[in-house]
Scaffold this active site. Structure first.
Site, mmCIF file in Angstrom:
data_model
loop_
_atom_site.group_PDB
_atom_site.id
_atom_site.type_symbol
_atom_site.label_atom_id
_atom_site.label_comp_id
_atom_site.label_asym_id
_atom_site.label_seq_id
_atom_site.Cartn_x
_atom_site.Cartn_y
_atom_site.Cartn_z
ATOM 1 N N ASP A 325 0.956 -1.218 -0.426
ATOM 2 C CA ASP A 325 -0.108 -0.104 -0.246
ATOM 3 C C ASP A 325 0.631 1.772 -0.147
ATOM 4 O O ASP A 325 1.628 1.537 0.477
ATOM 5 C CB ASP A 325 -1.429 -0.379 1.328
ATOM 6 C CG ASP A 325 0.115 0.616 2.599
ATOM 7 O OD1 ASP A 325 0.529 -1.274 2.554
ATOM 8 O OD2 ASP A 325 -0.637 1.188 3.554
ATOM 9 N N GLU A 326 0.229 2.555 -0.022
ATOM 10 C CA GLU A 326 0.930 3.978 -0.239
ATOM 11 C C GLU A 326 2.594 3.787 -0.799
ATOM 12 O O GLU A 326 3.437 4.499 0.206
ATOM 13 C CB GLU A 326 0.923 4.485 0.841
ATOM 14 C CG GLU A 326 -1.006 3.995 1.327
ATOM 15 C CD GLU A 326 -0.899 4.647 2.868
ATOM 16 O OE1 GLU A 326 -2.280 5.135 2.879
ATOM 17 O OE2 GLU A 326 -0.528 3.631 4.101
ATOM 18 N N ALA A 327 3.090 2.907 -1.725
ATOM 19 C CA ALA A 327 3.757 3.208 -2.010
ATOM 20 C C ALA A 327 4.044 4.477 -3.141
ATOM 21 O O ALA A 327 4.097 4.641 -4.741
ATOM 22 C CB ALA A 327 4.970 1.908 -2.763
#
Ligand code: TNX
Length: 514
Positions: A325-327
């Site tokens: 997530d959220e890279a």
């Protein structure tokens, strides 16, 4: 007023009035089929025994049941093995072929001669004992002896889950929770027939699982947490205790190593994996999306292999969660290429890969599972991944996120996905939440608790209860039982149980607590 005086007088005399038995249908999650027999109530005698089929896994369920019932009843409750266990004035746990009940179902019969739970598996027996527990008066949750009559309502329950995966996630990275606290969280999950505990073990603020080949991950990366909170991490023995305690309660641990983002703590320990090779400062704030391991560096994959190999070897369950997530700073083919390599590493370790639904655009990998945390069910990328073979765990942010505030004045929590009181947690259907995904691709549900603002076990319990039972019911109960009015009435009956057990919970104004 006279009745109140009589009650107080009775209490002072050291006796308590006989509670009305719970009704057979007053169980959370709602059972599939309930057939009350009003004339068949059963009261546990002080010399009750627990008879159980001669099988080590069934015996373990019987021992756990005795552990649950002994403190409040004060009864000795010996566990006795028997080839054909019958209640004989007490309790019987019978392991027997029952194809219709599946891998986790059970049949529970309360008759004047006792309580009989039968199932084809120890997991089924275990779930049956959690139902039995809820059929006893709320005082059964007391940790000290209570003098009362322990009556169960007569009749039969036939029950089995709607979905095979029913979980909750605890973020032990933002704030660290020690083994004993995690074990108590496991107890809460088991009460509501959940069968997976997802541990979010790594994030920017801390690395919580020891990796012997990379010791600085914990000695350096594990020393911090959000704000000035103390760090901490699980040694191999600690992790083993959590896994074993969960297994005893028929829960599978799903460890998450969040990659390639959410890795600041790892980079403080091994800066050679950082994109520019410089050591970042420890991070104790609550922003997301800034850190990442370098997807273009071969050493990154050696690191990922070392870590996942050890975590896989210590995890008996089938799943390894790789985050994803959220890279925000790893985009396009750099991201999908990284994910595909890591999915391949997980497969090589004999595990099934799970990741947040940001993994969707990467190539399919046999068996892979996406955990969907969106708030808008129109998600073509996820639907496409499902068409290519992925299965889904549903954690819609605006229904299942236990870190959201209940109301504007909730002292802790977020509100980016909205406010979630009980009705909002309950009013959705996992089978239809994401557009163009067939129900058959839905493995189940999970309620995540992120802990940026959650600092103690009491705060964990406050965020879990009473919403966790709502998510648990969506995962377990047949859709035909879905009914807000009935659910809120049944949930109300859980309040006195938590109170008896000394558990702090949110007294939601939506629920008619007694
Ligand atoms: C998003 S949900 C995150 C977490 C935060 C959470 C706070 C997800 C996969 N990532 O890093 O803790 O929001 O609600």
């Amino acid at each position: 007023a006279a009745g109140e005086l009589a009650r107080l007088a009775a209490q002072e005399a050291g006796t308590q009035l006989t509670p009305a038995p719970t009704r057979l249908g007053d169980v959370v999650p709602a059972p599939e089929l309930v057939r009350p027999e009003p004339a068949a109530d059963f009261t546990l005698p002080a010399d009750t025994t627990i008879r159980v089929s001669p099988d080590p896994t069934a015996l373990a369920v019987a021992e756990r049941l005795a552990d649950l019932l002994r403190p409040a009843t004060g009864y000795p409750l010996p566990v006795v093995e028997a080839d054909h266990p019958e209640p004989a004035g007490g309790l019987a746990l019978v392991l027997a072929e029952q194809p219709a009940l599946g891998l986790e179902g059970y049949q529970l019969d309360v008759t004047p001669t006792g309580v009989r739970i039968s199932a084809a598996t120890a997991a089924g027996l275990h779930h049956g004992t959690q139902t039995l527990r809820q059929l006893l008066p709320a005082a059964i949750e007391s940790t000290t002896p209570v003098r009362t009559t322990w009556t169960l309502p007569g009749g039969s329950i036939t029950d089995r889950p709607r979905f095979p995966y029913r979980g909750a996630m605890l973020d032990v990275a933002r704030h660290f929770f020690g083994v004993d606290e995690v074990l108590q969280v496991i107890d809460h999950l088991a009460r509501y027939k959940l069968n997976h505990l997802h541990l979010h073990l790594t994030d920017d603020q801390g690395w919580r699982i020891a990796v012997e080949s990379r010791p600085r991950l914990t000695t350096i990366g594990g020393s911090t947490a959000v704000g000035d909170a103390p760090g901490g991490w699980y040694t191999p023995a600690d992790y083993q205790r959590i896994v074993a305690y969960a297994a005893d309660r028929h829960l599978t641990v799903v460890p998450e190593i969040d990659l390639p983002g959410h890795t600041n703590a790892a980079l403080t320990a091994y800066p050679e994996l950082a994109p520019d090779g410089t050591t970042p400062a420890p991070y104790t704030g609550t922003d997301v999306g800034f850190s990442y391991v370098d997807p273009a560096n071969a050493r990154t994959y050696e690191f990922v292999t070392d870590v996942l190999e050890e975590v896989a070897a210590r995890t008996p369950g089938p799943f390894l969660h790789i985050g994803g997530d959220e890279a925000f700073k790893v985009k396009g083919t750099a991201y999908t290429g990284f994910v595909e390599r890591v999915q391949h590493i997980v497969a090589g370790l004999g595990k099934t890969v799970v990741g947040w639904h940001q993994l969707a655009p990467a190539a399919h990998n046999e068996g892979r599972v996406l955990q969907w945390w969106g708030t808008d069910g129109a998600d073509p990328a996820t639907a496409d991944a499902v068409r290519r073979g992925a299965r889904l765990i549903l954690s819609p942010g605006n229904h299942a996120y236990l870190d959201m505030k209940y109301a504007p004045d909730t002292p802790i929590g977020h509100d980016w996905a909205g406010l979630i009181d009980v009705r909002r947690a309950y009013d959705w259907d996992p089978a239809t939440q994401v557009a163009d995904v067939p129900a058959a691709a839905v493995l189940g549900v999970e309620a995540p608790l992120w802990t940026e603002s959650v600092t103690s076990l009491a705060e964990v319990e406050f965020m879990l209860l009473p919403r966790l039972p709502a998510i648990a019911e969506l995962g377990w109960s047949p859709r035909a039982t879905h009914d807000w009015a009935a659910f809120r009435a049944r949930l109300a009956g859980q309040g006195p149980r938590w109170a008896s057990a000394g558990i702090a919970f949110h007294r939601s104004p939506e629920i008619p607590w007694p």
